[in-house]
Design a protein around this motif. Structure first.
Motif, short mmCIF file in Angstrom:
data_model
loop_
_atom_site.label_atom_id
_atom_site.label_comp_id
_atom_site.label_asym_id
_atom_site.label_seq_id
_atom_site.Cartn_x
_atom_site.Cartn_y
_atom_site.Cartn_z
N MET A 69 0.85 -1.18 0.00
CA MET A 69 0.00 0.00 0.00
C MET A 69 0.89 1.24 0.00
O MET A 69 1.97 1.22 0.58
CB MET A 69 -0.89 0.06 1.24
N ILE A 70 0.44 2.26 -0.69
CA ILE A 70 1.17 3.52 -0.68
C ILE A 70 0.21 4.66 -0.40
O ILE A 70 -0.94 4.65 -0.87
CB ILE A 70 1.92 3.75 -2.02
N ALA A 71 0.65 5.60 0.40
CA ALA A 71 -0.16 6.78 0.69
C ALA A 71 0.00 7.76 -0.48
O ALA A 71 1.09 8.26 -0.74
CB ALA A 71 0.31 7.43 1.99
N HIS A 72 -1.08 7.95 -1.22
CA HIS A 72 -1.05 8.84 -2.39
C HIS A 72 -2.48 9.34 -2.61
O HIS A 72 -3.43 8.56 -2.56
CB HIS A 72 -0.57 8.06 -3.62
N PRO A 73 -2.67 10.63 -2.89
CA PRO A 73 -4.03 11.17 -3.02
C PRO A 73 -4.81 10.68 -4.25
O PRO A 73 -6.03 10.73 -4.26
CB PRO A 73 -3.83 12.68 -3.09
N MET A 74 -4.12 10.21 -5.29
CA MET A 74 -4.78 9.72 -6.51
C MET A 74 -5.80 10.71 -7.06
O MET A 74 -6.98 10.44 -7.16
CB MET A 74 -5.43 8.35 -6.26
N GLU A 75 -5.34 11.88 -7.43
CA GLU A 75 -6.20 12.93 -8.00
C GLU A 75 -6.55 12.56 -9.43
O GLU A 75 -5.68 12.39 -10.27
CB GLU A 75 -5.49 14.28 -7.94
N THR A 76 -7.85 12.46 -9.74
CA THR A 76 -8.32 11.97 -11.04
C THR A 76 -8.16 12.95 -12.19
O THR A 76 -8.15 12.56 -13.34
CB THR A 76 -9.80 11.59 -10.97
N GLY A 77 -8.11 14.24 -11.88
CA GLY A 77 -8.07 15.25 -12.93
C GLY A 77 -9.45 15.72 -13.34
O GLY A 77 -9.59 16.60 -14.19
N TYR A 78 -10.49 15.16 -12.74
CA TYR A 78 -11.86 15.53 -13.08
C TYR A 78 -12.46 16.54 -12.10
O TYR A 78 -13.48 17.15 -12.38
CB TYR A 78 -12.78 14.30 -13.11
N ARG A 79 -11.84 16.70 -10.93
CA ARG A 79 -12.40 17.62 -9.93
C ARG A 79 -12.03 19.06 -10.26
O ARG A 79 -10.97 19.32 -10.82
CB ARG A 79 -11.89 17.27 -8.53
N ILE A 80 -12.92 19.96 -9.88
CA ILE A 80 -12.70 21.39 -10.08
C ILE A 80 -12.10 21.98 -8.80
O ILE A 80 -12.61 21.74 -7.70
CB ILE A 80 -14.03 22.11 -10.42
N GLY A 81 -11.04 22.74 -8.94
CA GLY A 81 -10.39 23.37 -7.80
C GLY A 81 -11.07 24.66 -7.40
O GLY A 81 -12.02 25.11 -8.06
N PRO A 82 -10.58 25.30 -6.35
CA PRO A 82 -11.21 26.55 -5.87
C PRO A 82 -11.13 27.69 -6.88
O PRO A 82 -11.94 28.62 -6.83
CB PRO A 82 -10.42 26.89 -4.60
N ASN A 83 -10.19 27.65 -7.82
CA ASN A 83 -10.08 28.71 -8.82
C ASN A 83 -10.94 28.45 -10.05
O ASN A 83 -10.91 29.19 -11.02
CB ASN A 83 -8.61 28.89 -9.23
N GLY A 84 -11.72 27.34 -10.05
CA GLY A 84 -12.63 27.04 -11.15
C GLY A 84 -12.04 26.18 -12.26
O GLY A 84 -12.74 25.82 -13.20
N SER A 85 -10.77 25.86 -12.19
CA SER A 85 -10.17 24.99 -13.21
C SER A 85 -9.94 23.59 -12.65
O SER A 85 -9.94 23.39 -11.43
CB SER A 85 -8.85 25.59 -13.71
N ASN A 86 -9.76 22.64 -13.55
CA ASN A 86 -9.55 21.25 -13.13
C ASN A 86 -8.25 21.12 -12.34
O ASN A 86 -7.23 21.72 -12.68
CB ASN A 86 -9.47 20.32 -14.33
N ILE A 87 -8.32 20.32 -11.27
CA ILE A 87 -7.12 19.97 -10.52
C ILE A 87 -6.36 18.97 -11.39
O ILE A 87 -6.95 17.99 -11.87
CB ILE A 87 -7.47 19.36 -9.16
N PRO A 88 -5.07 19.17 -11.65
CA PRO A 88 -4.32 18.27 -12.54
C PRO A 88 -4.33 16.82 -12.05
O PRO A 88 -4.26 16.57 -10.84
CB PRO A 88 -2.90 18.82 -12.53
N ARG A 89 -4.42 15.91 -12.99
CA ARG A 89 -4.39 14.49 -12.67
C ARG A 89 -3.04 14.13 -12.07
O ARG A 89 -1.99 14.54 -12.57
CB ARG A 89 -4.65 13.67 -13.94
N ASP A 90 -3.06 13.33 -11.02
CA ASP A 90 -1.84 12.82 -10.39
C ASP A 90 -2.18 11.50 -9.72
O ASP A 90 -2.64 11.47 -8.58
CB ASP A 90 -1.28 13.82 -9.38
#
Length: 106
Positions: free
Chosen positions: A23-44
């Motif tokens: 197991m690894i601790a990693h947020p696994m950001e999909t790239g589909y969520r919108i950030g507070p500035n209104g743009s997509n959070i980059p996939r990671d």
């Protein structure tokens, strides 16, 4: 990257099927969520996981955005000789995290 946890039996009999957990601790950001500035959070995400046994790849997986944060992977392998079980995770940014554990085969 963050902390990796691995579970490999310390001792096994030759020919025994053993369970390996990683197991690894990693947020696994999909790239589909919108950030507070209104743009997509980059996939990671963790995009590749590989496990080696005495330098030979015995298990690998390509991961995709549907995998949860802190991905947990479990699989089995046949204990043949004493040696090192190595783990490698690679994420979208190219960062690599490695871990290793020893197994003694009687």
């Amino acid at each position: 990257m963050a902390r990796a946890l691995v579970n490999v039996p310390k001792v096994a009999r030759q020919g025994e099927v053993v369970q390996i957990k990683a197991m690894i601790a990693h947020p696994m950001e999909t790239g589909y969520r919108i950030g507070p500035n209104g743009s997509n959070i980059p996939r990671d995400i963790i995009r590749r996981f590989a496990c080696t046994y005495n330098g030979e790849e015995v298990f690998s997986a390509d991961l995709f955005p549907a995998v949860s944060a802190n991905p947990f992977i479990a699989f089995t392998l046949v204990a043949t000789t004493s040696g090192t079980v190595g783990f490698t995770w690679i994420d979208d940014t190219g960062r690599t995290q490695t871990a290793a554990a020893m197994i003694t085969v009687n």
